[in-house]
Design a protein around this motif. Structure first.
Motif: not given
Ligand SMILES: [Zn+2]
Length: 62
Positions: A2-8, A30-32, A54-62
């Motif tokens: 899952r990805a954070c909607r605020h900081c991705r 729901d992220f891509s 540093n870390g993993k981040y989502a490009v887009k989070v819905r």
């Protein structure tokens, strides 16, 4: 994952319901796209996305 909607930031542990980056509980399945930031101070992508750790981040989070 899952990805954070605020900081991705991406959370990989299913048991964790809180973002490690901004302490938000607003996580989305729901992220891509995934960006892995190893050295945010030198990464132009991290600067463009406003990433300050540093870390993993989502490009887009819905
Ligand atoms: Zn967050």
């Amino acid at each position: 994952m899952r990805a954070c909607r605020h900081c991705r930031k991406i959370e990989t542990d299913k048991k964790v319901n809180q973002c490690a980056g901004c302490q938000s509980h607003d996580l989305s399945e729901d992220f891509s796209g995934i960006v892995v930031v190893i050295d945010y101070e030198k990464s132009t992508i991290a600067q463009k996305m406003g990433i300050t750790a540093n870390g993993k981040y989502a490009v887009k989070v819905r």
